[in-house]
Design an enzyme around this catalytic site. Sequence first.
Site, PDB file in Angstrom:
ATOM      1  N   TRP A  41       1.104  -1.265   0.077  1.00 47.21           N
ATOM      2  CA  TRP A  41      -0.069   0.019   0.042  1.00 47.21           C
ATOM      3  C   TRP A  41       0.865   1.108  -0.189  1.00 47.21           C
ATOM      4  O   TRP A  41       0.444   2.222  -0.702  1.00 47.21           O
ATOM      5  CB  TRP A  41      -0.855  -0.041   1.182  1.00 47.21           C
ATOM      6  CG  TRP A  41      -1.879  -1.146   0.963  1.00 47.21           C
ATOM      7  CD1 TRP A  41      -2.064  -2.132   1.943  1.00 47.21           C
ATOM      8  CD2 TRP A  41      -2.939  -1.204   0.153  1.00 47.21           C
ATOM      9  NE1 TRP A  41      -3.120  -2.988   1.350  1.00 47.21           N
ATOM     10  CE2 TRP A  41      -3.683  -2.432   0.173  1.00 47.21           C
ATOM     11  CE3 TRP A  41      -3.337  -0.309  -1.076  1.00 47.21           C
ATOM     12  CZ2 TRP A  41      -4.527  -2.767  -0.511  1.00 47.21           C
ATOM     13  CZ3 TRP A  41      -4.526  -0.833  -1.854  1.00 47.21           C
ATOM     14  CH2 TRP A  41      -5.183  -1.913  -1.596  1.00 47.21           C
TER      15      TRP A  41
ATOM     16  N   ASP B  34      -1.008   7.198   6.302  1.00 45.23           N
ATOM     17  CA  ASP B  34      -2.276   6.187   5.860  1.00 45.23           C
ATOM     18  C   ASP B  34      -2.567   5.128   7.122  1.00 45.23           C
ATOM     19  O   ASP B  34      -1.756   4.337   7.540  1.00 45.23           O
ATOM     20  CB  ASP B  34      -1.844   5.415   4.843  1.00 45.23           C
ATOM     21  CG  ASP B  34      -3.075   4.468   4.396  1.00 45.23           C
ATOM     22  OD1 ASP B  34      -4.021   4.388   4.900  1.00 45.23           O
ATOM     23  OD2 ASP B  34      -2.703   3.464   3.125  1.00 45.23           O
TER      24      ASP B  34
ATOM     25  N   LYS C 183     -12.514  -0.748   7.749  1.00 47.42           N
ATOM     26  CA  LYS C 183     -11.668  -1.897   8.738  1.00 47.42           C
ATOM     27  C   LYS C 183     -12.140  -1.428  10.150  1.00 47.42           C
ATOM     28  O   LYS C 183     -12.798  -2.195  10.493  1.00 47.42           O
ATOM     29  CB  LYS C 183     -10.184  -1.753   8.250  1.00 47.42           C
ATOM     30  CG  LYS C 183      -9.922  -2.113   6.906  1.00 47.42           C
ATOM     31  CD  LYS C 183      -8.421  -1.815   6.528  1.00 47.42           C
ATOM     32  CE  LYS C 183      -8.041  -1.655   5.243  1.00 47.42           C
ATOM     33  NZ  LYS C 183      -8.376  -2.966   4.593  1.00 47.42           N
TER      34      LYS C 183
HETATM   35  N1  PMP Z   1      -4.124   1.560   2.498  1.00 47.62           N
HETATM   36  C1  PMP Z   1      -4.115   0.365   3.226  1.00 47.62           C
HETATM   37  C2  PMP Z   1      -3.083   0.504   4.535  1.00 47.62           C
HETATM   38  C3  PMP Z   1      -5.112  -0.435   3.164  1.00 47.62           C
HETATM   39  O1  PMP Z   1      -5.052  -1.531   3.722  1.00 47.62           O
HETATM   40  C4  PMP Z   1      -5.838  -0.275   2.135  1.00 47.62           C
HETATM   41  C5  PMP Z   1      -7.042  -1.331   1.805  1.00 47.62           C
HETATM   42  N2  PMP Z   1      -6.950  -2.904   2.180  1.00 47.62           N
HETATM   43  C6  PMP Z   1      -5.732   0.863   1.208  1.00 47.62           C
HETATM   44  C7  PMP Z   1      -5.025   1.677   1.491  1.00 47.62           C
HETATM   45  C8  PMP Z   1      -6.787   0.808  -0.073  1.00 47.62           C
HETATM   46  O2  PMP Z   1      -7.968   1.223   0.445  1.00 47.62           O
HETATM   47  P1  PMP Z   1      -9.364   1.598  -0.415  1.00 47.62           P
HETATM   48  O3  PMP Z   1      -9.902   0.384  -0.896  1.00 47.62           O
HETATM   49  O4  PMP Z   1     -10.296   2.197   0.550  1.00 47.62           O
HETATM   50  O5  PMP Z   1      -9.169   2.610  -1.632  1.00 47.62           O
END
Ligand code: PMP
Length: 358
Positions: A101, A170, A194
């Site tokens: 990520w 994030d 989450k």
């Molecule tokens: N950052 C992290 C740490 C994540 O775990 C996730 C999704 N699993 C995301 C970003 C992406 O999130 P989204 O699907 O809301 O775009």
Amino acid sequence: MRTYNFSAGPAMLPTEVMERAKEEFTDYKGTGCGLMELSHRGPEFSEVIASVESDMRELMGIGDDYAVCFVQGGASMQFAMIPMNLMLPGGFAEYADTGSWSAKAAKEAKTFGEVRTIASSKDTNYDRIPVIRHWKPDAAASYLHITSNNTIAGTQYHSFPEVEAPLIADMSSDIMSRKLNVDDFGLIYAGAQKNLGPSGVAVVIIRKDLAERTPDSVPTMLRYATYIEKQSMFNTPPTFAIYILGLVMKWLKNKGGLKAIEEINDAKSEALYEVIDGADFYRSPVDPASRSRMNVVFRLPNEELEAKFVAEAKKEGMSGLKGHRSVGGIRASIYNAMPMKGVETLIDFMNEFQRVNG
Ligand code: PMP
């Protein structure tokens, strides 16, 4: 019976929240309409969004110099909005590379300016948070971006780098799971699905002065200032997702707030790591000092046993235990809404599975 859902997200929500939403589903507070059928400018939703924000401010200790924004597009859209709004003209931004990520966030930023990776654990398969004291953050950076909890690798920052440039985190997979000092950050963001509520809304907590950096070329809906000035209501916000988020905030307050939930989260994760470390059968691929309290990843002796583990757990009422497709193995995501009872049920199952298959 409710399934103990160990999925990384969308993840389980507190049963009390789901029940309350069910009660109010077709008749919100005597209106004869469900909340999602009501105008976002009406008194009911206005009250909802105001109280979500004030509960969040109270729970996290967010000061008046910060804005709380509700934005669609998930955490992934923030990967773009952050550099689009906050990269200084001709400047550069620093990124710590602690998993896929954070790599995605950095990749997106490259479209808008220079990206410098100042720390990475890629060489060791993202098994740790690179040691912070070796970092050399630059005060001239537009910002430093970190991923506080790495959902796939199962690692988490247990302390944060001290930097002069704004620190951006994030927190998609650990927001509101522990007490921290919001003033240490320039911007915190998280997709809701989450720890906070359903997908469809991301929460952005931004120090207001940073929103003044945005170049004129950035479109209205992608400017932080728009969300700040219009209280996230420039257009129609995801009303139902924000409403559920509000119910989760009330649930957290009833639980005793972030200090209380942090203690529960510590106890849940410690109990799981104890079983993993106590057996030759289970193995953690993560450096002990960097282990996540939200996503506990572990391996079994081989992939056949891992597949059998996931399938048998499902029959026992535990779902979502399969590790991310990019890394394999097992991942137990134990966000705020996963009760201790769910973790205890998993531990009993792990002990029995080891007895039979070990
Ligand atoms: N950052 C992290 C740490 C994540 O775990 C996730 C999704 N699993 C995301 C970003 C992406 O999130 P989204 O699907 O809301 O775009």
